[in-house]
Design a protein around this motif. Structure first.
Motif, PDB file in Angstrom:
ATOM      1  N   ALA A 214      18.974  46.943  78.111  1.00 18.47           N
ATOM      2  CA  ALA A 214      19.852  46.711  79.254  1.00 18.47           C
ATOM      3  C   ALA A 214      19.545  47.643  80.415  1.00 18.47           C
ATOM      4  O   ALA A 214      19.769  47.298  81.571  1.00 18.47           O
ATOM      5  CB  ALA A 214      21.316  46.865  78.836  1.00 18.47           C
ATOM      6  N   ASP A 215      19.026  48.834  80.090  1.00 19.42           N
ATOM      7  CA  ASP A 215      18.787  49.818  81.146  1.00 19.42           C
ATOM      8  C   ASP A 215      17.943  50.957  80.572  1.00 19.42           C
ATOM      9  O   ASP A 215      17.575  50.948  79.393  1.00 19.42           O
ATOM     10  CB  ASP A 215      20.120  50.364  81.669  1.00 19.42           C
ATOM     11  N   VAL A 216      17.648  51.932  81.418  1.00 19.84           N
ATOM     12  CA  VAL A 216      16.991  53.172  80.998  1.00 19.84           C
ATOM     13  C   VAL A 216      17.919  54.316  81.381  1.00 19.84           C
ATOM     14  O   VAL A 216      18.494  54.327  82.481  1.00 19.84           O
ATOM     15  CB  VAL A 216      15.613  53.334  81.675  1.00 19.84           C
ATOM     16  N   SER A 217      18.098  55.262  80.471  1.00 18.12           N
ATOM     17  CA  SER A 217      19.061  56.338  80.711  1.00 18.12           C
ATOM     18  C   SER A 217      18.688  57.160  81.945  1.00 18.12           C
ATOM     19  O   SER A 217      17.513  57.332  82.264  1.00 18.12           O
ATOM     20  CB  SER A 217      19.151  57.257  79.492  1.00 18.12           C
TER      21      SER A 217
ATOM     22  N   ALA B 163      11.087  63.928  73.825  1.00 16.93           N
ATOM     23  CA  ALA B 163      12.504  64.156  74.082  1.00 16.93           C
ATOM     24  C   ALA B 163      12.798  64.387  75.558  1.00 16.93           C
ATOM     25  O   ALA B 163      13.949  64.280  75.995  1.00 16.93           O
ATOM     26  CB  ALA B 163      12.997  65.350  73.262  1.00 16.93           C
ATOM     27  N   ASN B 164      11.771  64.733  76.331  1.00 20.75           N
ATOM     28  CA  ASN B 164      11.976  64.933  77.764  1.00 20.75           C
ATOM     29  C   ASN B 164      11.873  63.622  78.552  1.00 20.75           C
ATOM     30  O   ASN B 164      12.002  63.619  79.761  1.00 20.75           O
ATOM     31  CB  ASN B 164      10.972  65.950  78.313  1.00 20.75           C
ATOM     32  N   TRP B 165      11.604  62.525  77.856  1.00 18.06           N
ATOM     33  CA  TRP B 165      11.604  61.209  78.490  1.00 18.06           C
ATOM     34  C   TRP B 165      13.013  60.627  78.400  1.00 18.06           C
ATOM     35  O   TRP B 165      13.775  60.953  77.484  1.00 18.06           O
ATOM     36  CB  TRP B 165      10.646  60.255  77.781  1.00 18.06           C
ATOM     37  N   PRO B 166      13.372  59.731  79.298  1.00 14.64           N
ATOM     38  CA  PRO B 166      14.651  59.030  79.138  1.00 14.64           C
ATOM     39  C   PRO B 166      14.603  58.092  77.939  1.00 14.64           C
ATOM     40  O   PRO B 166      13.531  57.747  77.445  1.00 14.64           O
ATOM     41  CB  PRO B 166      14.803  58.261  80.449  1.00 14.64           C
ATOM     42  N   SER B 167      15.750  57.677  77.471  1.00 12.77           N
ATOM     43  CA  SER B 167      15.840  56.713  76.372  1.00 12.77           C
ATOM     44  C   SER B 167      16.095  55.318  76.919  1.00 12.77           C
ATOM     45  O   SER B 167      16.609  55.148  78.031  1.00 12.77           O
ATOM     46  CB  SER B 167      16.989  57.094  75.421  1.00 12.77           C
ATOM     47  N   LEU B 168      15.725  54.333  76.126  1.00 12.61           N
ATOM     48  CA  LEU B 168      16.138  52.972  76.431  1.00 12.61           C
ATOM     49  C   LEU B 168      17.618  52.848  76.128  1.00 12.61           C
ATOM     50  O   LEU B 168      18.147  53.524  75.247  1.00 12.61           O
ATOM     51  CB  LEU B 168      15.349  51.971  75.590  1.00 12.61           C
TER      52      LEU B 168
ATOM     53  N   GLY C 236      23.303  47.713  74.535  1.00 12.15           N
ATOM     54  CA  GLY C 236      24.749  47.677  74.596  1.00 12.15           C
ATOM     55  C   GLY C 236      25.240  47.565  76.022  1.00 12.15           C
ATOM     56  O   GLY C 236      24.597  46.950  76.876  1.00 12.15           O
ATOM     57  N   SER C 237      26.384  48.174  76.308  1.00 10.46           N
ATOM     58  CA  SER C 237      26.989  48.108  77.637  1.00 10.46           C
ATOM     59  C   SER C 237      27.066  49.498  78.237  1.00 10.46           C
ATOM     60  O   SER C 237      26.792  50.505  77.581  1.00 10.46           O
ATOM     61  CB  SER C 237      28.396  47.504  77.541  1.00 10.46           C
ATOM     62  N   ASP C 238      27.475  49.566  79.504  1.00 18.79           N
ATOM     63  CA  ASP C 238      27.619  50.867  80.158  1.00 18.79           C
ATOM     64  C   ASP C 238      28.746  51.675  79.536  1.00 18.79           C
ATOM     65  O   ASP C 238      28.695  52.907  79.478  1.00 18.79           O
ATOM     66  CB  ASP C 238      27.879  50.677  81.657  1.00 18.79           C
ATOM     67  N   THR C 239      29.792  50.984  79.070  1.00 17.62           N
ATOM     68  CA  THR C 239      30.920  51.701  78.466  1.00 17.62           C
ATOM     69  C   THR C 239      30.620  52.126  77.037  1.00 17.62           C
ATOM     70  O   THR C 239      31.125  53.146  76.572  1.00 17.62           O
ATOM     71  CB  THR C 239      32.173  50.816  78.489  1.00 17.62           C
ATOM     72  N   LYS C 240      29.817  51.333  76.316  1.00 19.68           N
ATOM     73  CA  LYS C 240      29.434  51.674  74.950  1.00 19.68           C
ATOM     74  C   LYS C 240      27.920  51.572  74.814  1.00 19.68           C
ATOM     75  O   LYS C 240      27.385  50.649  74.207  1.00 19.68           O
ATOM     76  CB  LYS C 240      30.119  50.744  73.961  1.00 19.68           C
ATOM     77  N   PRO C 241      27.200  52.510  75.405  1.00 17.58           N
ATOM     78  CA  PRO C 241      25.741  52.444  75.387  1.00 17.58           C
ATOM     79  C   PRO C 241      25.182  52.781  74.005  1.00 17.58           C
ATOM     80  O   PRO C 241      25.762  53.566  73.251  1.00 17.58           O
ATOM     81  CB  PRO C 241      25.317  53.475  76.423  1.00 17.58           C
ATOM     82  N   ILE C 242      24.044  52.186  73.696  1.00 18.31           N
ATOM     83  CA  ILE C 242      23.281  52.518  72.491  1.00 18.31           C
ATOM     84  C   ILE C 242      21.939  53.061  72.967  1.00 18.31           C
ATOM     85  O   ILE C 242      21.164  52.349  73.595  1.00 18.31           O
ATOM     86  CB  ILE C 242      23.072  51.282  71.604  1.00 18.31           C
ATOM     87  N   TYR C 243      21.681  54.332  72.688  1.00 15.24           N
ATOM     88  CA  TYR C 243      20.473  54.975  73.170  1.00 15.24           C
ATOM     89  C   TYR C 243      19.361  54.828  72.144  1.00 15.24           C
ATOM     90  O   TYR C 243      19.542  55.134  70.961  1.00 15.24           O
ATOM     91  CB  TYR C 243      20.736  56.442  73.471  1.00 15.24           C
ATOM     92  N   LEU C 244      18.192  54.383  72.602  1.00 18.77           N
ATOM     93  CA  LEU C 244      17.043  54.142  71.744  1.00 18.77           C
ATOM     94  C   LEU C 244      15.865  54.963  72.249  1.00 18.77           C
ATOM     95  O   LEU C 244      15.282  54.643  73.296  1.00 18.77           O
ATOM     96  CB  LEU C 244      16.663  52.653  71.761  1.00 18.77           C
ATOM     97  N   PRO C 245      15.493  56.044  71.568  1.00 16.12           N
ATOM     98  CA  PRO C 245      14.312  56.804  72.002  1.00 16.12           C
ATOM     99  C   PRO C 245      13.084  55.899  72.061  1.00 16.12           C
ATOM    100  O   PRO C 245      12.840  55.101  71.156  1.00 16.12           O
ATOM    101  CB  PRO C 245      14.180  57.878  70.924  1.00 16.12           C
ATOM    102  N   MET C 246      12.306  56.033  73.103  1.00 11.69           N
ATOM    103  CA  MET C 246      11.181  55.125  73.317  1.00 11.69           C
ATOM    104  C   MET C 246      10.171  55.155  72.172  1.00 11.69           C
ATOM    105  O   MET C 246       9.570  54.140  71.838  1.00 11.69           O
ATOM    106  CB  MET C 246      10.485  55.465  74.634  1.00 11.69           C
TER     107      MET C 246
END
Length: 1028
Positions: free
Chosen positions: A427-430, A465-470, A473-483
């Motif tokens: 959905a986005d990139v952190s 770890a210094n990269w953003p995560s994928l 989910g949604s903005d209110t309940k995001p699910i972070y996925l390390p690239m």
């Protein structure tokens, strides 16, 4: 305990798991728009009699100048005429309205899976005969409101049905020949065909899932409830059968295992309710009537029925993209730059044509995401110099993150650190790097970092770890996925515009000579083996011939071109669609007295180098007949590319001051030569500033094209400069001698129109750009004035052809692009147009009625607003280039049948066998092939008050293709359409710079989004062909 969000990634209290001609028109390049050989010798040219060349053109005695009403005070009668034109125009067209009746169905209890038992076979149909056959008794479409089949009528059309002009006859001019076309004849047995409406509950978006549900339904209920019939499903809401099902309305229960999107320990069944209701019954009678010319409108119901049956098997086996199918089984895939790959496949479309039904098949290729780790994709796509460094320390961190976000949004990834498959859609990139992200671990609000969670739960130390995560989910309940634990799922189409390097690799890999393309098409047909498909052959009674269709064609003669008499060659007879500028001078050489040059290239930063380049260009322009001052108005300067705007404004101010000091008040800089920066990305900004803010006509040159200083390159640039300063390069000899039928006898204006759309998903605020050009130099018809306008996103109909505004003092004010161009024609020639020819690009067959009704009405109103009763006859022709018909010479080695590239000869025209059964259309291959297989343009006449014959319109269109000003070749599209396309691209640069995706397809649009304002082009710039 299962951590919330951490296993797949990390999320807010979630269990489980943590996308033609050069688009830069005056970027001159050696090929393909180049003269075939070196240029001729010097000398200064004069026009053969054009007013702007210093001569005079005698006015035709039989024509009086137009009496257009003053622009400031439109006459009441003109306003009244314009207001009533909608009704009059509707009366001039044959309109048909279709009646309708409601369809009712009885509800029934859903059928659940039961042990299969043999069921009696349905009654056999009567003997069948291939199409075409003798007319059978009329069979109406029918539907059920009970268990008995009752007759219904076709639902009403969404808009008025227009009868398009019938073919006035077949063309006869040109050398006759035979070509092969990639159309395969289809024969169909005479059976009764049925359409059923399908409703799946709960609602499903994925067509793949819908097909799985329906496939399971057929497997479960074919014997017990479907009468052993094999239905064809379109992947949406319709099901087709050859013969009736044993019911009119029924509901079924289908259970599927919910697999790849869920964690393995919780795999469970998903239950769907599928309602199937009879909607219509059709047979082949209406199709036979249409093919025989006894029915005007194509029976889309039966055609769609047969088309879905032909698509059923490939839809189940391959990746579906529109009407095309792609798979790694259809050919080897290849690698594209920046994390992409291409798959091979084919296009397929069923069409009713003169010879009956045809299956149009063409080989194709499409870009897909490469199934690699996201970290690998980012390294390829962003290309950081050192991917191990923290991204926050990079010079353009935000730009890189934005690039990743645009590239990966909406892409599906699967996790690599679990034993079972788990997939998410990005959905986005952190906004923060992974080592700064935390998420709630439990309901008590205990938070843990993503890095710490992966170390504790999976014993994984994140390397990036210094990269953003994928983010899923949604903005209110995001699910972070390390690239680094995400892999791109295979088979996802890349929907964004390919960049230059990707396009180059794609073309090199997939561009095929005609003989190879023909072999691949035939091989694809045999590979699919539709004749052995049980659904196609046995159930629906369809048979496809495996040979390409032999079609009668003609090769139209090229026109004679007129250059200036002072050159050694004043008359040219093009050979195989091309010629050169050796010993020729422009028929009307333009004048450039005040010019200068700005050099933004670091590689060519030496002022002496830029001066040498300018001297070579000036000498070439003079040798081809232009009057070009040898000395620049201002000194040639090299400027840092970071100071583009300041430099352009400075040149404008300094040139005005210099001209004033020379006593040339009222004059301005006529041409600014610009050597572009070495890095791309500045072209759009330069054009916007020059053409909309400063009123400067410019010619841009790429530094890479200036390193060798070739004469062919400077010839091409000279051709562009000449038309940008008001000159003409050449004209048709028949135009000078007044021998072009339905053009030369009375003042005729030729329009070209196109609409381009921003195709980037999620960019609904980006407007579509409409462009209209029109000839303003009758009888020569080589100069085209261009206008552009912004309109709602993906709106195909041109909104600003005609418009009115109300002024409190002056009343109704008439405006619009058609009106402005008609006035420009009157001012330039002294006559009002007595005839209008309108070439319209970018319209699909499904939009014919809508575009014709609106745009013809706008043309009528624009004419009537200028003078009461002024309604010149109009011919409205749609030009289609996004089709898949290709022609192949029967003997590619014969120079009488093919050019050097193995393509059919320029001027090859086809209006038989594969064209519409009754309407006025034709295919024209007007250009010589350069590489790959040539694509003919498809011309379709929607309205014709000038009563063109096939020969006259085909010859006019082909001859115009030799007047394109940017090269010494005939081109693939009639030039007014080409110019409209260039003008629309130029306007896109004004509002979006150098990075945008455009196309000519239509689609949904949100009219609530405000249209972005398009900067107005300065009047002195509009007076010339600035877009070339």
């Amino acid at each position: 305990m299962s951590a919330r969000g951490g296993a797949d990634g990390c999320g807010g209290r979630r269990r489980g798991g943590g996308r033609r001609s050069d688009s830069r028109p005056d970027h001159s390049s050696p090929a393909p728009d180049q003269s075939a050989n070196r240029g001729g010798r010097g000398g200064r040219g004069r026009g053969y009699g054009s007013p702007d060349a210093g001569g005079s053109r005698p006015a035709p005695e039989f024509l009086a100048p137009a009496n257009f009403p003053p622009l400031s005070s439109p006459s009441p009668s003109a306003s009244t005429s314009a207001a009533s034109l909608s009704r009059e125009f509707d009366k001039s067209l044959t309109l048909q309205s279709l009646s309708s009746a409601p369809v009712r169905h009885q509800p029934s209890d859903p059928v659940r899976p039961q042990p299969q038992t043999p069921a009696p076979r349905p009654a056999q149909t009567h003997p069948t005969t291939p199409v075409p056959s003798q007319p059978q008794p009329q069979a109406s479409c029918s539907s059920s409101s009970s268990e008995q089949v009752t007759e219904i009528e076709v639902p009403p059309s969404a808009s008025k049905a227009i009868t398009l002009p019938r073919r006035p006859g077949y063309g006869t001019l040109g050398k006759k020949c035979t070509v092969r076309a990639n159309h395969f004849q289809v024969e169909v047995e005479d059976r009764d065909y049925y359409r059923y409406d399908v409703t799946i509950t709960p609602g499903v978006i994925s067509k793949t899932l819908k097909r799985s549900i329906m496939s399971q339904l057929v497997e479960l209920y074919k014997v017990s409830h479907l009468g052993q019939r094999n239905p064809a499903y379109d992947g949406s809401k319709r099901l087709y059968t050859a013969g009736p099902l044993p019911f009119n309305s029924k509901e079924f229960i289908v259970k599927l295992v919910k697999g790849e999107d869920e964690a393995a320990p919780r795999r469970r069944e998903r239950e769907f309710k599928v309602a199937i209701k009879l909607a219509a019954q059709c047979d082949l009678y209406q199709l036979q009537q249409f093919l025989g010319g006894r029915q005007l409108n194509a029976p889309q119901e039966i055609i769609q029925n047969l088309a879905v049956a032909l698509r059923a098997s490939p839809s189940a086996n391959y990746t579906v993209v529109g009407r095309s199918f792609f798979s790694t089984l259809l050919g080897p895939k290849g690698v594209l730059p920046e994390g992409l790959e291409y798959w091979r496949g084919y296009y397929q479309s069923l069409r009713p044509i003169q010879m009956g039904l045809s299956l149009n098949i063409d080989v194709s290729a499409r870009s897909f995401y490469e199934p690699i780790l996201v970290t690998e994709f980012v390294a390829k796509h962003v290309k950081p110099q050192d991917v191990s460094k923290p991204m926050s320390e990079k010079e353009r961190i935000m730009e890189s993150v934005s690039l990743v976000r645009r590239a990966l949004k909406g892409v599906k990834v699967q996790l690599t650190h679990r034993e079972y498959v788990k997939r998410y859609k990005i959905a986005d990139v952190s906004r923060q790097p992974t080592n700064q992200l935390t998420f709630p671990l439990d309901d008590e609000g205990t938070r843990i970092s993503v890095v710490q969670y992966f170390r504790q739960e999976y014993n994984i130390v994140l390397k990036y770890a210094n990269w953003p995560s994928l983010q899923a989910g949604s903005d209110t309940k995001p699910i972070y996925l390390p690239m680094e634990v995400c892999k791109i799922v295979e088979g996802q189409r890349y929907t964004k515009k390919l960049n230059e390097s990707q396009v180059s690799v794609m073309l090199r890999a997939t561009c095929q000579r005609p003989n190879l393309r023909e072999k691949n098409i035939v091989a694809m047909v045999k590979r699919n083996n539709l004749d052995q498909d049980k659904l196609v052959m046995e159930d629906f009674g369809i048979r496809i011939k495996e040979e390409l269709t032999l079609v009668d064609a003609r090769v139209l003669p090229p026109p004679r071109l007129k250059y200036h008499d002072s050159g050694r060659e004043a008359n040219v007879h093009p050979q195989v669609g091309q010629w050169n500028m050796i010993d020729k001078k422009m028929v009307n050489g333009g004048t450039v007295q005040f010019w200068t040059c700005l050099n933004f290239s670091y590689e060519l930063r030496n002022v002496e180098t830029a001066t040498t380049i300018c001297n070579e260009l000036v000498n070439m322009c003079v040798s081809k007949g232009m009057q070009f001052s040898a000395n620049s108005l201002l000194p040639i300067r090299s400027v840092n590319p970071s100071q583009i705007e300041e430099a352009l404004i400075g040149v404008h101010d300094q040139s005005m001051a210099r001209l004033a000091s020379m006593g040339q008040n009222g004059k301005q800089l006529q041409l600014l030569i610009i050597i572009l920066p070495d890095q791309s990305g500045s072209y759009g900004k330069i054009k916007r500033i020059c053409e909309t803010e400063l009123g400067i006509v410019s010619q841009c040159c790429k530094p890479a094209n200036l390193t060798r200083l070739t004469k062919t390159y400077f010839e091409n640039v000279a051709l562009k400069i000449n038309v940008k300063v008001g000159g003409r390069n050449n004209v048709l000899s028949d135009a000078i001698q007044r021998r072009i039928p339905l053009v030369s006898d009375f003042p005729t204006i030729i329009f070209g129109a196109d609409v381009t759309h921003h195709l980037q998903p999620g960019e609904e605020s980006s407007p579509s750009i409409a462009a209209v050009v029109a000839s303003v130099d009758w009888p020569e018809i080589t100069k085209y004035r261009g206008l552009v306008s912004a309109q709602h996103h993906r709106e195909e109909i041109i909104q600003d052809l005609y418009k009115t505004t109300v002024d409190p003092q002056r009343g109704v004010i008439h405006g619009g692009m058609i009106r402005e161009l008609l006035i420009a024609f009157r001012r330039s020639t002294g006559y009002k147009p007595h005839r209008i020819i309108f070439y319209r690009d970018g319209v699909s067959e499904g939009q014919f009625n809508q575009v014709l009704l609106y745009e013809m009405d706008a043309i009528r109103k624009a004419c009537a607003s200028l003078e009461d009763g002024y309604l010149p006859p109009v011919t409205f022709v749609v030009v289609q280039k996004r089709h898949h018909t290709r022609f192949f010479p029967t003997d590619p080695r014969s120079r009488d049948l093919a050019d050097k590239s193995g393509n059919v000869l320029p001027g090859t025209v086809v209006d038989t066998k594969i064209c519409h059964p009754t309407e006025f259309d034709f295919y024209l291959n007007s250009h010589a092939g350069i590489q790959g297989t040539s694509r003919p343009a498809h011309y379709y006449v929607l309205f014709d008050e000038n009563k063109f014959t096939a020969d006259i319109l085909q010859m006019l269109t082909n001859n115009l293709c030799y007047t394109y000003v940017r090269c010494t070749r005939s081109v693939s599209l009639v030039p007014p359409v080409f110019y409209a396309h260039l003008a629309a691209f130029r306007a896109r640069y004004y509002i979006e710079g150098d990075t945008y995706d455009v196309g000519s397809s239509s689609g949904t649009r949100d009219r609530n989004v405000e249209v972005r304002i398009l900067p107005a082009v300065k009047e002195n710039v509009k007076d010339v062909m600035f877009y070339c």
